[in-house]
Design a protein around this motif. Structure first.
Motif, PDB file in Angstrom:
ATOM      1  N   ALA A 164       0.835  -1.204   0.000  1.00  0.00           N
ATOM      2  CA  ALA A 164       0.000   0.000   0.000  1.00  0.00           C
ATOM      3  C   ALA A 164       0.870   1.254   0.000  1.00  0.00           C
ATOM      4  CB  ALA A 164      -0.957   0.004   1.198  1.00  0.00           C
ATOM      5  N   LEU A 165       1.903   1.232  -0.838  1.00  0.00           N
ATOM      6  CA  LEU A 165       2.853   2.335  -0.926  1.00  0.00           C
ATOM      7  C   LEU A 165       3.168   2.607  -2.393  1.00  0.00           C
ATOM      8  CD1 LEU A 165       5.465   1.300   1.809  1.00  0.00           C
ATOM      9  CD2 LEU A 165       3.793   3.153   1.997  1.00  0.00           C
ATOM     10  N   ARG A 166       3.533   3.843  -2.660  1.00  0.00           N
ATOM     11  CA  ARG A 166       4.052   4.212  -3.974  1.00  0.00           C
ATOM     12  C   ARG A 166       5.570   4.173  -3.886  1.00  0.00           C
ATOM     13  NH1 ARG A 166       2.089   4.468  -9.163  1.00  0.00           N
ATOM     14  NH2 ARG A 166       2.837   6.307 -10.316  1.00  0.00           N
ATOM     15  N   LEU A 167       6.216   3.305  -4.703  1.00  0.00           N
ATOM     16  CA  LEU A 167       7.665   3.116  -4.614  1.00  0.00           C
ATOM     17  C   LEU A 167       8.441   3.940  -5.637  1.00  0.00           C
ATOM     18  CD1 LEU A 167       7.680  -0.752  -4.100  1.00  0.00           C
ATOM     19  CD2 LEU A 167       7.876   1.021  -2.341  1.00  0.00           C
ATOM     20  N   PHE A 168       7.822   4.228  -6.763  1.00  0.00           N
ATOM     21  CA  PHE A 168       8.475   5.000  -7.820  1.00  0.00           C
ATOM     22  C   PHE A 168       7.561   6.147  -8.269  1.00  0.00           C
ATOM     23  CE2 PHE A 168      10.299   0.741  -8.433  1.00  0.00           C
ATOM     24  CZ  PHE A 168      11.661   1.037  -8.450  1.00  0.00           C
ATOM     25  N   LYS A 169       8.176   7.279  -8.598  1.00  0.00           N
ATOM     26  CA  LYS A 169       7.521   8.296  -9.405  1.00  0.00           C
ATOM     27  C   LYS A 169       8.009   8.064 -10.824  1.00  0.00           C
ATOM     28  CE  LYS A 169       7.243  11.812  -5.769  1.00  0.00           C
ATOM     29  NZ  LYS A 169       7.702  13.158  -5.342  1.00  0.00           N
ATOM     30  N   ARG A 170       7.101   7.884 -11.762  1.00  0.00           N
ATOM     31  CA  ARG A 170       7.536   7.521 -13.086  1.00  0.00           C
ATOM     32  C   ARG A 170       6.681   8.203 -14.158  1.00  0.00           C
ATOM     33  NH1 ARG A 170       5.719   3.107 -10.204  1.00  0.00           N
ATOM     34  NH2 ARG A 170       3.909   1.950 -10.972  1.00  0.00           N
ATOM     35  N   SER A 171       7.362   8.491 -15.236  1.00  0.00           N
ATOM     36  CA  SER A 171       6.706   8.984 -16.438  1.00  0.00           C
ATOM     37  C   SER A 171       7.214   8.147 -17.591  1.00  0.00           C
ATOM     38  CB  SER A 171       7.029  10.469 -16.660  1.00  0.00           C
ATOM     39  OG  SER A 171       8.413  10.626 -16.955  1.00  0.00           O
ATOM     40  N   THR A 172       6.944   8.544 -18.807  1.00  0.00           N
ATOM     41  CA  THR A 172       7.406   7.763 -19.951  1.00  0.00           C
ATOM     42  C   THR A 172       8.925   7.757 -20.079  1.00  0.00           C
ATOM     43  OG1 THR A 172       7.105   9.689 -21.363  1.00  0.00           O
ATOM     44  CG2 THR A 172       5.284   8.104 -21.250  1.00  0.00           C
ATOM     45  N   ARG A 173       9.615   8.749 -19.475  1.00  0.00           N
ATOM     46  CA  ARG A 173      11.065   8.871 -19.659  1.00  0.00           C
ATOM     47  C   ARG A 173      11.829   8.900 -18.345  1.00  0.00           C
ATOM     48  NH1 ARG A 173      12.343  13.549 -23.926  1.00  0.00           N
ATOM     49  NH2 ARG A 173      14.384  12.554 -23.709  1.00  0.00           N
ATOM     50  N   VAL A 174      11.145   9.067 -17.215  1.00  0.00           N
ATOM     51  CA  VAL A 174      11.838   9.257 -15.943  1.00  0.00           C
ATOM     52  C   VAL A 174      11.306   8.266 -14.910  1.00  0.00           C
ATOM     53  CG1 VAL A 174      12.330  10.872 -14.064  1.00  0.00           C
ATOM     54  CG2 VAL A 174      12.186  11.702 -16.433  1.00  0.00           C
ATOM     55  N   LEU A 175      12.240   7.735 -14.117  1.00  0.00           N
ATOM     56  CA  LEU A 175      11.892   6.810 -13.025  1.00  0.00           C
ATOM     57  C   LEU A 175      12.674   7.228 -11.790  1.00  0.00           C
ATOM     58  CD1 LEU A 175      10.319   4.114 -12.422  1.00  0.00           C
ATOM     59  CD2 LEU A 175      12.497   2.958 -12.786  1.00  0.00           C
ATOM     60  N   VAL A 176      11.969   7.602 -10.724  1.00  0.00           N
ATOM     61  CA  VAL A 176      12.613   8.107  -9.514  1.00  0.00           C
ATOM     62  C   VAL A 176      11.995   7.408  -8.309  1.00  0.00           C
ATOM     63  CG1 VAL A 176      13.083  10.130  -8.092  1.00  0.00           C
ATOM     64  CG2 VAL A 176      12.993  10.349 -10.592  1.00  0.00           C
ATOM     65  N   LEU A 177      12.838   7.026  -7.359  1.00  0.00           N
ATOM     66  CA  LEU A 177      12.347   6.421  -6.118  1.00  0.00           C
ATOM     67  C   LEU A 177      11.637   7.443  -5.257  1.00  0.00           C
ATOM     68  CD1 LEU A 177      15.358   4.173  -5.048  1.00  0.00           C
ATOM     69  CD2 LEU A 177      13.042   3.358  -5.521  1.00  0.00           C
ATOM     70  N   THR A 178      10.527   7.059  -4.656  1.00  0.00           N
ATOM     71  CA  THR A 178       9.889   7.877  -3.626  1.00  0.00           C
ATOM     72  C   THR A 178      10.669   7.709  -2.324  1.00  0.00           C
ATOM     73  OG1 THR A 178       8.450   6.079  -2.915  1.00  0.00           O
ATOM     74  CG2 THR A 178       7.640   7.487  -4.703  1.00  0.00           C
ATOM     75  N   ASP A 179      10.316   8.454  -1.311  1.00  0.00           N
ATOM     76  CA  ASP A 179      10.965   8.294  -0.003  1.00  0.00           C
ATOM     77  C   ASP A 179      10.774   6.872   0.507  1.00  0.00           C
ATOM     78  OD1 ASP A 179      11.827  10.879  -0.010  1.00  0.00           O
ATOM     79  OD2 ASP A 179      10.202  11.643   1.259  1.00  0.00           O
ATOM     80  N   GLU A 180       9.549   6.359   0.357  1.00  0.00           N
ATOM     81  CA  GLU A 180       9.287   4.980   0.805  1.00  0.00           C
ATOM     82  C   GLU A 180      10.089   3.975  -0.016  1.00  0.00           C
ATOM     83  OE1 GLU A 180       5.941   7.571   1.976  1.00  0.00           O
ATOM     84  OE2 GLU A 180       7.011   7.209   0.091  1.00  0.00           O
ATOM     85  N   GLY A 181      10.227   4.267  -1.318  1.00  0.00           N
ATOM     86  CA  GLY A 181      11.030   3.395  -2.170  1.00  0.00           C
ATOM     87  C   GLY A 181      12.482   3.354  -1.745  1.00  0.00           C
ATOM     88  N   GLN A 234      13.622   3.922   1.282  1.00  0.00           N
ATOM     89  CA  GLN A 234      13.692   3.195   2.553  1.00  0.00           C
ATOM     90  C   GLN A 234      13.648   1.680   2.309  1.00  0.00           C
ATOM     91  OE1 GLN A 234      10.878   4.561   5.550  1.00  0.00           O
ATOM     92  NE2 GLN A 234      10.949   6.647   4.715  1.00  0.00           N
ATOM     93  N   LEU A 235      12.740   1.257   1.412  1.00  0.00           N
ATOM     94  CA  LEU A 235      12.644  -0.176   1.132  1.00  0.00           C
ATOM     95  C   LEU A 235      13.936  -0.692   0.503  1.00  0.00           C
ATOM     96  CD1 LEU A 235      10.967  -2.767   1.022  1.00  0.00           C
ATOM     97  CD2 LEU A 235      10.147  -2.048  -1.234  1.00  0.00           C
ATOM     98  N   HIS A 236      14.501   0.056  -0.407  1.00  0.00           N
ATOM     99  CA  HIS A 236      15.748  -0.367  -1.045  1.00  0.00           C
ATOM    100  C   HIS A 236      16.874  -0.460  -0.036  1.00  0.00           C
ATOM    101  CE1 HIS A 236      19.407   0.281  -3.628  1.00  0.00           C
ATOM    102  NE2 HIS A 236      18.857  -0.782  -4.178  1.00  0.00           N
ATOM    103  N   SER A 237      16.933   0.489   0.869  1.00  0.00           N
ATOM    104  CA  SER A 237      17.973   0.479   1.897  1.00  0.00           C
ATOM    105  C   SER A 237      17.834  -0.741   2.809  1.00  0.00           C
ATOM    106  CB  SER A 237      17.894   1.767   2.722  1.00  0.00           C
ATOM    107  OG  SER A 237      18.830   1.743   3.781  1.00  0.00           O
ATOM    108  N   LEU A 238      16.586  -1.086   3.121  1.00  0.00           N
ATOM    109  CA  LEU A 238      16.349  -2.206   4.038  1.00  0.00           C
ATOM    110  C   LEU A 238      16.583  -3.564   3.382  1.00  0.00           C
ATOM    111  CD1 LEU A 238      13.105  -0.931   5.818  1.00  0.00           C
ATOM    112  CD2 LEU A 238      15.358  -1.220   6.858  1.00  0.00           C
ATOM    113  N   THR A 239      16.339  -3.657   2.085  1.00  0.00           N
ATOM    114  CA  THR A 239      16.376  -4.969   1.424  1.00  0.00           C
ATOM    115  C   THR A 239      17.633  -5.238   0.616  1.00  0.00           C
ATOM    116  OG1 THR A 239      15.213  -4.094  -0.524  1.00  0.00           O
ATOM    117  CG2 THR A 239      13.864  -5.043   1.246  1.00  0.00           C
ATOM    118  N   GLN A 240      18.429  -4.223   0.326  1.00  0.00           N
ATOM    119  CA  GLN A 240      19.566  -4.415  -0.575  1.00  0.00           C
ATOM    120  C   GLN A 240      20.546  -5.453  -0.049  1.00  0.00           C
ATOM    121  OE1 GLN A 240      21.919  -0.922  -1.361  1.00  0.00           O
ATOM    122  NE2 GLN A 240      22.949  -1.844  -3.126  1.00  0.00           N
TER     123      GLN A 240
END
Length: 291
Positions: free
Chosen positions: A45-62, A64-70
């Motif tokens: 129930a979280l948004r992990l990426f902000k994305r458009s047709t050309r750009v992909l950026v991690l949200t704050d929650e994204g 945090q999740l990457h930091s915890l799981t890497q």
């Protein structure tokens, strides 16, 4: 619970910088990666990426999740790679049980020579008079005399074992040579389980004499016979060298004794994994041919 494949796809997208690049790295369609990320966001129930047709950026929650799981994901990947066996490279542990009185020299020789060829293998060896439950005790191989195994077990014949009644020359001088089982005195009996096996399978439903002493170790029975205590029923391979030396003599040769079969027993066919199968082949050759 979040599935690991969703987290793996998430980590690959972050590392590659796009869904398409991640899909190429993983060798899957882009739609699979997109579905994994969508399923992960819905599960959390979280948004992990902000994305458009050309750009992909991690949200704050994204982030945090990457930091915890890497690190955990990298460690898990490394662990999976470590336990996978390369072709021709055997590693891990072989857990084996053998009878308590099985001769140690041929077994030690087989384990030593196999270990030299496969140095990443480890052995756990249990000498025991007990008939262990192979599944419950996590046993890979049991070396045992055939006497019925669980339905799922797999048996591989190794040797035929002959049996002989034996006594020392000193005992024969004192007691005389018995002519039949009922007249046999000073019988050195094995434990009840082996005695029942010998009566059923070696004597063909015959009956052994009443014991003068009962022992749970065939090597002890042999030592008592050599010392002149009485008569023992022993495997031929255990007594033939002593008969040749004159320390023991065969008794009651006229009684027909059936051979018993020594088997390698595996818990199930699925448990005959490469390292276990390879060692079993080596052990059979060593026990049959002495090398």
């Amino acid at each position: 619970m979040v599935k690991l494949d969703l987290l793996h796809s998430f980590a690959q997208v972050v590392a590659a910088g796009s869904f398409s690049a991640a899909a190429r790295r993983m060798g899957v369609p882009r739609s699979t990666v997109s579905l994994h990320i969508q399923s992960l966001e819905e599960a959390l129930a979280l948004r992990l990426f902000k994305r458009s047709t050309r750009v992909l950026v991690l949200t704050d929650e994204g982030r945090q999740l990457h930091s915890l799981t890497q690190m955990p994901l990298e460690q898990l990947t490394h662990a999976l790679q470590h336990i996978q066996q390369d072709k021709g490279a055997l590693r891990g542990t072989i857990r084996m049980t053998v009878p308590a009185d099985f001769p140690t020299d041929p077994l030690a020789g087989a384990i030593t020579s196999f270990s030299r060829s496969h140095p990443q293998l480890r052995f756990q060896l249990l000498h025991t008079p007990q008939r262990l439950d192979l599944v419950r005790e996590n046993i890979d191989i049991a070396l045992r005399v055939s006497d019925g195994s669980p339905p799922d077990a797999v048996e591989r014949p190794v040797l035929e074992i002959g049996w002989m009644f034996c006594a020392s020359p000193d005992w024969l001088l004192r007691q005389g040579c018995p002519q039949s089982l009922p007249t046999l005195r000073d019988f050195i009996a094995p434990d009840a389980g082996l005695r029942l096996y010998l009566e059923r399978h070696v004597l063909g439903e015959g009956h052994l004499p009443e014991p003068a002493i009962e022992v749970d170790h065939l090597l002890m029975a042999r030592s008592l016979a050599v010392q002149g205590f009485g008569v023992a029923l022993l495997p031929a391979g255990m007594v033939e060298p002593l008969i040749a030396q004159g320390a023991l003599a065969r008794v009651l040769p006229q009684i027909a004794l059936r051979a018993s079969r020594l088997n390698l027993t595996f818990p199930t066919r699925a448990d005959m994994i490469p390292r276990v199968r390879a060692f079993a082949d080596h052990l059979v050759r060593a026990l049959r041919y002495g090398g």
